[in-house]
Design a protein around this motif. Sequence first.
Motif, PDB file in Angstrom:
ATOM      1  N   ARG A 139       0.809  -1.218   0.000  1.00  0.00           N
ATOM      2  CA  ARG A 139       0.000   0.000   0.000  1.00  0.00           C
ATOM      3  C   ARG A 139       0.846   1.272   0.000  1.00  0.00           C
ATOM      4  NH1 ARG A 139      -2.252  -3.593   3.340  1.00  0.00           N
ATOM      5  NH2 ARG A 139      -1.305  -2.595   5.164  1.00  0.00           N
ATOM      6  N   THR A 140       1.978   1.229  -0.708  1.00  0.00           N
ATOM      7  CA  THR A 140       2.788   2.444  -0.840  1.00  0.00           C
ATOM      8  C   THR A 140       3.559   2.382  -2.154  1.00  0.00           C
ATOM      9  OG1 THR A 140       4.420   3.857   0.265  1.00  0.00           O
ATOM     10  CG2 THR A 140       4.835   1.491   0.306  1.00  0.00           C
ATOM     11  N   SER A 141       4.152   3.491  -2.571  1.00  0.00           N
ATOM     12  CA  SER A 141       4.930   3.519  -3.810  1.00  0.00           C
ATOM     13  C   SER A 141       6.381   3.147  -3.510  1.00  0.00           C
ATOM     14  CB  SER A 141       4.848   4.895  -4.464  1.00  0.00           C
ATOM     15  OG  SER A 141       5.390   5.883  -3.607  1.00  0.00           O
ATOM     16  N   HIS A 142       7.080   2.682  -4.553  1.00  0.00           N
ATOM     17  CA  HIS A 142       8.457   2.247  -4.412  1.00  0.00           C
ATOM     18  C   HIS A 142       9.307   2.849  -5.535  1.00  0.00           C
ATOM     19  CE1 HIS A 142       6.133  -0.836  -2.294  1.00  0.00           C
ATOM     20  NE2 HIS A 142       7.220  -1.133  -1.620  1.00  0.00           N
ATOM     21  N   ARG A 143      10.550   3.115  -5.238  1.00  0.00           N
ATOM     22  CA  ARG A 143      11.488   3.532  -6.260  1.00  0.00           C
ATOM     23  C   ARG A 143      12.298   2.312  -6.681  1.00  0.00           C
ATOM     24  NH1 ARG A 143      13.146   8.217  -8.050  1.00  0.00           N
ATOM     25  NH2 ARG A 143      12.153   9.323  -6.313  1.00  0.00           N
ATOM     26  N   VAL A 144      12.280   2.014  -7.983  1.00  0.00           N
ATOM     27  CA  VAL A 144      13.007   0.864  -8.513  1.00  0.00           C
ATOM     28  C   VAL A 144      14.440   1.283  -8.803  1.00  0.00           C
ATOM     29  CG1 VAL A 144      13.134  -0.827 -10.382  1.00  0.00           C
ATOM     30  CG2 VAL A 144      10.903  -0.109  -9.482  1.00  0.00           C
ATOM     31  N   ASP A 145      15.393   0.632  -8.147  1.00  0.00           N
ATOM     32  CA  ASP A 145      16.805   0.983  -8.305  1.00  0.00           C
ATOM     33  C   ASP A 145      17.409   0.367  -9.566  1.00  0.00           C
ATOM     34  OD1 ASP A 145      16.980   2.529  -5.918  1.00  0.00           O
ATOM     35  OD2 ASP A 145      17.005   0.662  -4.777  1.00  0.00           O
ATOM     36  N   THR A 146      17.117  -0.904  -9.797  1.00  0.00           N
ATOM     37  CA  THR A 146      17.604  -1.565 -11.015  1.00  0.00           C
ATOM     38  C   THR A 146      16.460  -2.367 -11.619  1.00  0.00           C
ATOM     39  OG1 THR A 146      18.359  -3.550  -9.837  1.00  0.00           O
ATOM     40  CG2 THR A 146      19.957  -1.765 -10.134  1.00  0.00           C
ATOM     41  N   ALA A 147      16.464  -2.489 -12.935  1.00  0.00           N
ATOM     42  CA  ALA A 147      15.432  -3.258 -13.640  1.00  0.00           C
ATOM     43  C   ALA A 147      16.094  -4.035 -14.771  1.00  0.00           C
ATOM     44  CB  ALA A 147      14.348  -2.327 -14.186  1.00  0.00           C
ATOM     45  N   GLN A 148      15.765  -5.329 -14.842  1.00  0.00           N
ATOM     46  CA  GLN A 148      16.294  -6.168 -15.904  1.00  0.00           C
ATOM     47  C   GLN A 148      15.147  -6.906 -16.574  1.00  0.00           C
ATOM     48  OE1 GLN A 148      19.961  -8.372 -15.104  1.00  0.00           O
ATOM     49  NE2 GLN A 148      20.020  -7.483 -13.052  1.00  0.00           N
ATOM     50  N   GLU A 149      15.317  -7.234 -17.849  1.00  0.00           N
ATOM     51  CA  GLU A 149      14.284  -7.939 -18.597  1.00  0.00           C
ATOM     52  C   GLU A 149      14.959  -8.921 -19.545  1.00  0.00           C
ATOM     53  OE1 GLU A 149      10.354  -6.133 -20.235  1.00  0.00           O
ATOM     54  OE2 GLU A 149      11.761  -6.130 -21.911  1.00  0.00           O
ATOM     55  N   ARG A 150      14.472 -10.155 -19.546  1.00  0.00           N
ATOM     56  CA  ARG A 150      15.042 -11.138 -20.458  1.00  0.00           C
ATOM     57  C   ARG A 150      14.137 -12.351 -20.593  1.00  0.00           C
ATOM     58  NH1 ARG A 150      20.243 -13.938 -17.656  1.00  0.00           N
ATOM     59  NH2 ARG A 150      19.263 -14.854 -15.838  1.00  0.00           N
ATOM     60  N   ALA A 151      14.471 -13.217 -21.547  1.00  0.00           N
ATOM     61  CA  ALA A 151      13.699 -14.441 -21.782  1.00  0.00           C
ATOM     62  C   ALA A 151      13.733 -15.313 -20.544  1.00  0.00           C
ATOM     63  CB  ALA A 151      14.267 -15.194 -22.984  1.00  0.00           C
ATOM     64  N   GLY A 152      12.569 -15.828 -20.174  1.00  0.00           N
ATOM     65  CA  GLY A 152      12.494 -16.630 -18.964  1.00  0.00           C
ATOM     66  C   GLY A 152      11.464 -17.731 -19.041  1.00  0.00           C
ATOM     67  N   GLY A 153      11.129 -18.241 -17.893  1.00  0.00           N
ATOM     68  CA  GLY A 153      10.393 -19.485 -17.768  1.00  0.00           C
ATOM     69  C   GLY A 153      11.369 -20.511 -17.225  1.00  0.00           C
ATOM     70  N   LYS A 154      10.886 -21.445 -16.420  1.00  0.00           N
ATOM     71  CA  LYS A 154      11.782 -22.310 -15.670  1.00  0.00           C
ATOM     72  C   LYS A 154      12.711 -23.133 -16.566  1.00  0.00           C
ATOM     73  CE  LYS A 154      10.330 -24.213 -11.854  1.00  0.00           C
ATOM     74  NZ  LYS A 154      11.168 -23.434 -10.921  1.00  0.00           N
ATOM     75  N   GLY A 155      12.188 -23.668 -17.666  1.00  0.00           N
ATOM     76  CA  GLY A 155      13.038 -24.461 -18.548  1.00  0.00           C
ATOM     77  C   GLY A 155      14.132 -23.635 -19.200  1.00  0.00           C
ATOM     78  N   ILE A 156      13.819 -22.391 -19.538  1.00  0.00           N
ATOM     79  CA  ILE A 156      14.826 -21.492 -20.117  1.00  0.00           C
ATOM     80  C   ILE A 156      15.888 -21.163 -19.072  1.00  0.00           C
ATOM     81  CG2 ILE A 156      15.193 -19.141 -20.956  1.00  0.00           C
ATOM     82  CD1 ILE A 156      12.546 -19.423 -22.480  1.00  0.00           C
ATOM     83  N   ASN A 157      15.464 -20.948 -17.823  1.00  0.00           N
ATOM     84  CA  ASN A 157      16.446 -20.700 -16.767  1.00  0.00           C
ATOM     85  C   ASN A 157      17.363 -21.905 -16.576  1.00  0.00           C
ATOM     86  OD1 ASN A 157      15.278 -18.196 -16.301  1.00  0.00           O
ATOM     87  ND2 ASN A 157      13.957 -18.944 -14.663  1.00  0.00           N
ATOM     88  N   VAL A 158      16.811 -23.102 -16.663  1.00  0.00           N
ATOM     89  CA  VAL A 158      17.627 -24.321 -16.570  1.00  0.00           C
ATOM     90  C   VAL A 158      18.656 -24.342 -17.698  1.00  0.00           C
ATOM     91  CG1 VAL A 158      17.586 -26.842 -16.751  1.00  0.00           C
ATOM     92  CG2 VAL A 158      15.871 -25.673 -15.367  1.00  0.00           C
ATOM     93  N   ALA A 159      18.221 -23.994 -18.906  1.00  0.00           N
ATOM     94  CA  ALA A 159      19.139 -23.977 -20.052  1.00  0.00           C
ATOM     95  C   ALA A 159      20.271 -22.980 -19.821  1.00  0.00           C
ATOM     96  CB  ALA A 159      18.377 -23.646 -21.329  1.00  0.00           C
ATOM     97  N   ARG A 160      19.974 -21.817 -19.252  1.00  0.00           N
ATOM     98  CA  ARG A 160      21.012 -20.825 -18.980  1.00  0.00           C
ATOM     99  C   ARG A 160      22.073 -21.395 -18.031  1.00  0.00           C
ATOM    100  NH1 ARG A 160      19.828 -15.629 -20.605  1.00  0.00           N
ATOM    101  NH2 ARG A 160      17.632 -15.162 -21.041  1.00  0.00           N
ATOM    102  N   VAL A 161      21.626 -22.065 -16.983  1.00  0.00           N
ATOM    103  CA  VAL A 161      22.574 -22.630 -16.017  1.00  0.00           C
ATOM    104  C   VAL A 161      23.397 -23.738 -16.668  1.00  0.00           C
ATOM    105  CG1 VAL A 161      22.817 -23.797 -13.793  1.00  0.00           C
ATOM    106  CG2 VAL A 161      21.099 -22.004 -14.067  1.00  0.00           C
ATOM    107  N   LEU A 162      22.768 -24.544 -17.510  1.00  0.00           N
ATOM    108  CA  LEU A 162      23.503 -25.598 -18.206  1.00  0.00           C
ATOM    109  C   LEU A 162      24.601 -25.006 -19.091  1.00  0.00           C
ATOM    110  CD1 LEU A 162      20.551 -27.973 -19.158  1.00  0.00           C
ATOM    111  CD2 LEU A 162      22.464 -28.517 -17.625  1.00  0.00           C
ATOM    112  N   VAL A 163      24.302 -23.896 -19.747  1.00  0.00           N
ATOM    113  CA  VAL A 163      25.322 -23.227 -20.561  1.00  0.00           C
ATOM    114  C   VAL A 163      26.481 -22.770 -19.663  1.00  0.00           C
ATOM    115  CG1 VAL A 163      25.807 -21.175 -21.956  1.00  0.00           C
ATOM    116  CG2 VAL A 163      23.763 -22.545 -22.415  1.00  0.00           C
ATOM    117  N   ALA A 164      26.159 -22.250 -18.476  1.00  0.00           N
ATOM    118  CA  ALA A 164      27.201 -21.829 -17.536  1.00  0.00           C
ATOM    119  C   ALA A 164      28.063 -23.000 -17.085  1.00  0.00           C
ATOM    120  CB  ALA A 164      26.569 -21.142 -16.324  1.00  0.00           C
ATOM    121  N   LEU A 165      27.488 -24.210 -17.104  1.00  0.00           N
ATOM    122  CA  LEU A 165      28.227 -25.416 -16.735  1.00  0.00           C
ATOM    123  C   LEU A 165      29.031 -25.977 -17.901  1.00  0.00           C
ATOM    124  CD1 LEU A 165      25.563 -27.343 -14.595  1.00  0.00           C
ATOM    125  CD2 LEU A 165      27.633 -26.185 -13.762  1.00  0.00           C
TER     126      LEU A 165
END
Length: 314
Positions: free
Chosen positions: A23-49
């Motif tokens: 019930r109050t306003s917030h100031r957003v310090d950082t904002a990021q946007e990218r392709a997601g969904g759980k399977g896509i996140n899994v793929a990102r981690v696999l690439v890191a591995l």
Amino acid sequence: MILTVTLNAALDATWSVDSLRPRTSHRVDTAQERAGGKGINVARVLVALGRDPVATGLVGGATGRRIRDGLRNARIRNAFLEVIGESRRTLAVVSRDDGDATVFNGRGPFVTAPEWHLFRQHFAALAAGARVVVLSGSTPPGLPADAYAQLIRTASAAGAHTVLDTSGPALLQALAARPDVIKPNTEEITAATGCEDLPRAAAALRALGARTVVASAGADGLHAVTPEGTWRAAPPEQLSGNPTGAGDACVAAIAAGLEAGSAWPDILRTAVALSAAAVPCPVAGEVDAAVYHRLLTRVSVEKVPAAPADAGPE
């Protein structure tokens, strides 16, 4: 090859605020946007591995195009099938004072029966070349209740290991297809079984069809019920940050371990360290390599007695 499936892919936005107050306003310090969904996140981690996964699923509309563009920019091989509806968006608001994340998830596009039929054919062709198939997240409107069960049977028939990370009716419907691994968290496993005792609930889901249950207890680690025995794995320390991507990192570790033919204690040790290494990162799908390597040899894995499977779904 590891194939990740995200039936309800999303364009994920992550906002960081000092603290989250209703019930109050917030100031957003950082904002990021990218392709997601759980399977896509899994793929990102696999690439890191160091793995080279293929990501598939359903996308649609302008949002779907941005999801595909994001995957190409991240150098993740993708083979998504386009549907008429508009892909969903999600918003995670991360509070820096306590590290908690509040997540808002869109429902996703309505998928028609002909679109689902086309995807099943598309998936069968991809699964034929996979050693491990990861199926993660929610399903969009329009899909049959046993959508995951259908895909698991197809992948199993092709000789692939299957790893399922979903919840609610989609999880229970899929158990009859006998997935090789399921990875519910504490809240999901309690909802599925009506049992708050983690070892008993895990044993119950295995009795219902899952060959292995890896249950996540958050910062307390993992409880795994497998055909080779039951283990408890715990991190050596607790980390602060954003826990949103920890579950996806855990699934990535399981998939990589299955592809390599690793023993379950080794898979669990990697899964705990990688999950913990995701917590300091601001967005899901990333891991802190230094934290991962620091924790890996310090994760405790102990064999424990199996619990009776005397709990059942409500």
